[in-house]
Scaffold this motif. Structure first.
Motif, mmCIF file in Angstrom:
data_model
loop_
_atom_site.group_PDB
_atom_site.id
_atom_site.type_symbol
_atom_site.label_atom_id
_atom_site.label_comp_id
_atom_site.label_asym_id
_atom_site.label_seq_id
_atom_site.Cartn_x
_atom_site.Cartn_y
_atom_site.Cartn_z
ATOM 1 N N MET A 52 0.839 -1.197 0.000
ATOM 2 C CA MET A 52 0.000 0.000 0.000
ATOM 3 C C MET A 52 0.880 1.256 0.000
ATOM 4 N N LEU A 53 0.470 2.229 -0.755
ATOM 5 C CA LEU A 53 1.142 3.527 -0.788
ATOM 6 C C LEU A 53 0.386 4.488 0.122
ATOM 7 N N TYR A 54 1.106 5.080 1.069
ATOM 8 C CA TYR A 54 0.542 6.087 1.960
ATOM 9 C C TYR A 54 1.212 7.428 1.658
ATOM 10 N N ILE A 55 0.414 8.451 1.417
ATOM 11 C CA ILE A 55 0.938 9.787 1.119
ATOM 12 C C ILE A 55 0.620 10.686 2.308
ATOM 13 N N VAL A 56 1.659 11.221 2.936
ATOM 14 C CA VAL A 56 1.520 12.031 4.149
ATOM 15 C C VAL A 56 1.738 13.499 3.791
ATOM 16 N N LEU A 57 0.732 14.323 4.090
ATOM 17 C CA LEU A 57 0.774 15.747 3.751
ATOM 18 C C LEU A 57 0.627 16.596 5.010
ATOM 19 N N PRO A 58 1.721 17.150 5.542
ATOM 20 C CA PRO A 58 1.593 18.108 6.641
ATOM 21 C C PRO A 58 1.110 19.448 6.092
ATOM 22 N N ALA A 59 0.052 20.000 6.679
ATOM 23 C CA ALA A 59 -0.563 21.210 6.110
ATOM 24 C C ALA A 59 -0.774 22.269 7.184
ATOM 25 N N TYR A 60 -0.247 23.446 6.919
ATOM 26 C CA TYR A 60 -0.493 24.600 7.791
ATOM 27 C C TYR A 60 -0.912 25.770 6.903
ATOM 28 N N ASN A 61 -2.167 26.148 6.996
ATOM 29 C CA ASN A 61 -2.729 27.237 6.186
ATOM 30 C C ASN A 61 -2.544 26.988 4.684
ATOM 31 N N GLU A 62 -3.019 25.843 4.232
ATOM 32 C CA GLU A 62 -2.884 25.463 2.816
ATOM 33 C C GLU A 62 -4.250 25.256 2.154
ATOM 34 N N ALA A 63 -5.282 25.961 2.645
ATOM 35 C CA ALA A 63 -6.624 25.783 2.075
ATOM 36 C C ALA A 63 -6.667 26.115 0.595
ATOM 37 N N ALA A 64 -5.892 27.109 0.162
ATOM 38 C CA ALA A 64 -5.933 27.525 -1.244
ATOM 39 C C ALA A 64 -5.211 26.542 -2.153
ATOM 40 N N ALA A 65 -4.226 25.816 -1.619
ATOM 41 C CA ALA A 65 -3.404 24.943 -2.458
ATOM 42 C C ALA A 65 -3.873 23.496 -2.463
ATOM 43 N N LEU A 66 -4.517 23.043 -1.390
ATOM 44 C CA LEU A 66 -4.837 21.621 -1.248
ATOM 45 C C LEU A 66 -5.725 21.059 -2.361
ATOM 46 N N PRO A 67 -6.792 21.747 -2.775
ATOM 47 C CA PRO A 67 -7.642 21.143 -3.816
ATOM 48 C C PRO A 67 -6.875 20.793 -5.087
ATOM 49 N N ALA A 68 -6.029 21.701 -5.559
ATOM 50 C CA ALA A 68 -5.264 21.429 -6.785
ATOM 51 C C ALA A 68 -4.278 20.284 -6.565
ATOM 52 N N LEU A 69 -3.652 20.250 -5.389
ATOM 53 C CA LEU A 69 -2.701 19.183 -5.107
ATOM 54 C C LEU A 69 -3.396 17.832 -5.043
ATOM 55 N N PRO A 77 -3.913 4.497 -10.837
ATOM 56 C CA PRO A 77 -3.715 3.041 -10.947
ATOM 57 C C PRO A 77 -3.106 2.409 -9.698
ATOM 58 N N ILE A 78 -2.662 3.230 -8.733
ATOM 59 C CA ILE A 78 -1.937 2.727 -7.571
ATOM 60 C C ILE A 78 -2.844 2.751 -6.340
ATOM 61 N N PRO A 79 -3.014 1.633 -5.644
ATOM 62 C CA PRO A 79 -3.776 1.668 -4.388
ATOM 63 C C PRO A 79 -3.068 2.601 -3.394
ATOM 64 N N HIS A 80 -3.777 3.605 -2.916
ATOM 65 C CA HIS A 80 -3.110 4.587 -2.051
ATOM 66 C C HIS A 80 -4.091 5.185 -1.055
ATOM 67 N N GLN A 81 -3.512 5.643 0.039
ATOM 68 C CA GLN A 81 -4.235 6.357 1.083
ATOM 69 C C GLN A 81 -3.521 7.684 1.312
ATOM 70 N N ILE A 82 -4.290 8.751 1.542
ATOM 71 C CA ILE A 82 -3.722 10.084 1.771
ATOM 72 C C ILE A 82 -4.043 10.510 3.198
ATOM 73 N N VAL A 83 -3.010 10.855 3.936
ATOM 74 C CA VAL A 83 -3.168 11.302 5.320
ATOM 75 C C VAL A 83 -2.747 12.769 5.390
ATOM 76 N N ILE A 84 -3.692 13.636 5.715
ATOM 77 C CA ILE A 84 -3.421 15.079 5.787
ATOM 78 C C ILE A 84 -3.426 15.492 7.257
ATOM 79 N N ILE A 85 -2.333 16.112 7.692
ATOM 80 C CA ILE A 85 -2.227 16.572 9.061
ATOM 81 C C ILE A 85 -2.452 18.075 9.094
ATOM 82 N N GLN A 108 1.332 -8.406 -1.909
ATOM 83 C CA GLN A 108 1.291 -7.269 -2.811
ATOM 84 C C GLN A 108 2.584 -6.457 -2.697
ATOM 85 N N GLU A 109 2.637 -5.329 -3.416
ATOM 86 C CA GLU A 109 3.812 -4.479 -3.392
ATOM 87 C C GLU A 109 4.124 -4.034 -1.959
ATOM 88 N N PRO A 110 5.385 -3.653 -1.695
ATOM 89 C CA PRO A 110 5.757 -3.276 -0.328
ATOM 90 C C PRO A 110 5.021 -2.026 0.141
#
Length: 264
Positions: free
Chosen positions: A1-18, A28-36, A97-99
């Motif tokens: 499983m792919l885990y994507i970790v996003l630390p966010a401080y005052n990023e409301a304007a940028a997060l949707p596009a990201l 195509p990749i099984p993934h989970q996104i964790v936003i802090i 599965q993949e590492p």
């Protein structure tokens, strides 16, 4: 499983596009996104909550007060490890599965998500740690001030002299892919708060702590687009420089202690 970790401080304007960029490149990749959400004072929390309600692979971790980049990443890593354990216990995926891997990147949409599939493939092929680097062939950086460019370049030079890691040129870029096992090993040795620094030197600190557990480290080219950043930079250059100085001092002190113990 792919885990994507996003630390966010005052990023409301940028997060949707990201988030759209990530979903487009990682479909195509099984993934989970964790936003802090690290104590944001804008509506970052609302943006994350809205996305988490419509996307079952987006998770929210909330800090009531701003604690800094290091603390945000620590929280993200602990969330990922707990989530991964639940998935294994619940048998929601096959063990062959993949590492498992963790990708960290900035939440300000300055680092293109098209690097993620390349990093994913590197980890799947046997690499333990992948750095998206500005200093390899094909790497570029746009929109950075001379001061920021000099700081990143100087940090790399200092660390390559005092704490060289084979295959690493870009020590300070936080866009990295880690095999989950080396993050787990680092956490077992240093505790859940593996990053102690509150400023951006924490990325170098993390690299120095987990690299010894990695058998193979590599870099891929990164085109950093800082001109896309919305709002002011969170980096405090003086505090970051002081953080690098403390890291170098700690490295030299450990080496001196090893020599002292060897002589005894």
């Amino acid at each position: 499983m792919l885990y994507i970790v996003l630390p966010a401080y005052n990023e409301a304007a940028a997060l949707p596009a990201l988030l759209e960029d990530i979903e487009q490149n990682c479909a195509p990749i099984p993934h989970q996104i964790v936003i802090i959400n690290d104590g944001s004072t804008d509506n970052t929390s609302d943006v994350v909550q809205s996305y988490s309600q419509t996307h079952n692979n987006i998770h929210r971790v909330n800090h009531d007060q701003n604690q800094g980049l290091g603390a945000a990443l620590n929280s993200g890593f602990q969330y990922v490890m707990n989530l991964n354990e639940k998935q294994l216990n619940g048998q929601t995926r096959k063990l062959n599965q993949e590492p498992d891997m963790v990708i960290t990147m900035d939440a300000d949409n300055t680092q293109p998500a098209d690097r993620i599939p390349l990093m994913y493939e590197e980890i799947c092929s046997g690499v333990d740690l992948v750095i998206a680097s500005r200093y390899v062939r094909g790497g570029e950086q746009h929109g950075l001030s001379l001061g920021r460019r000099g700081l990143s370049w100087g940090a790399g030079k200092f660390m390559r002299f005092f704490a060289p890691i084979p295959g690493v040129r870009d020590y300070s870029c936080g866009f990295r892919a880690y095999r989950l096992s080396i993050l787990s090993a680092g956490t077992r040795q240093y505790g859940p708060n593996i990053i102690k620094s509150r400023n951006f030197s924490g990325m170098v600190e993390l690299l120095l702590k987990v690299a010894p557990f990695a058998e193979l480290v590599t870099e891929i080219p990164l085109e950093l687009h800082y001109e896309r950043k919305k709002g002011v930079s969170k980096m405090r250059i003086r505090a970051t420089i002081w953080g690098y100085i403390l890291l170098i001092y700690q490295i030299k002190r450990k080496r001196w202690n090893r020599l002292k113990w060897a002589e005894e």
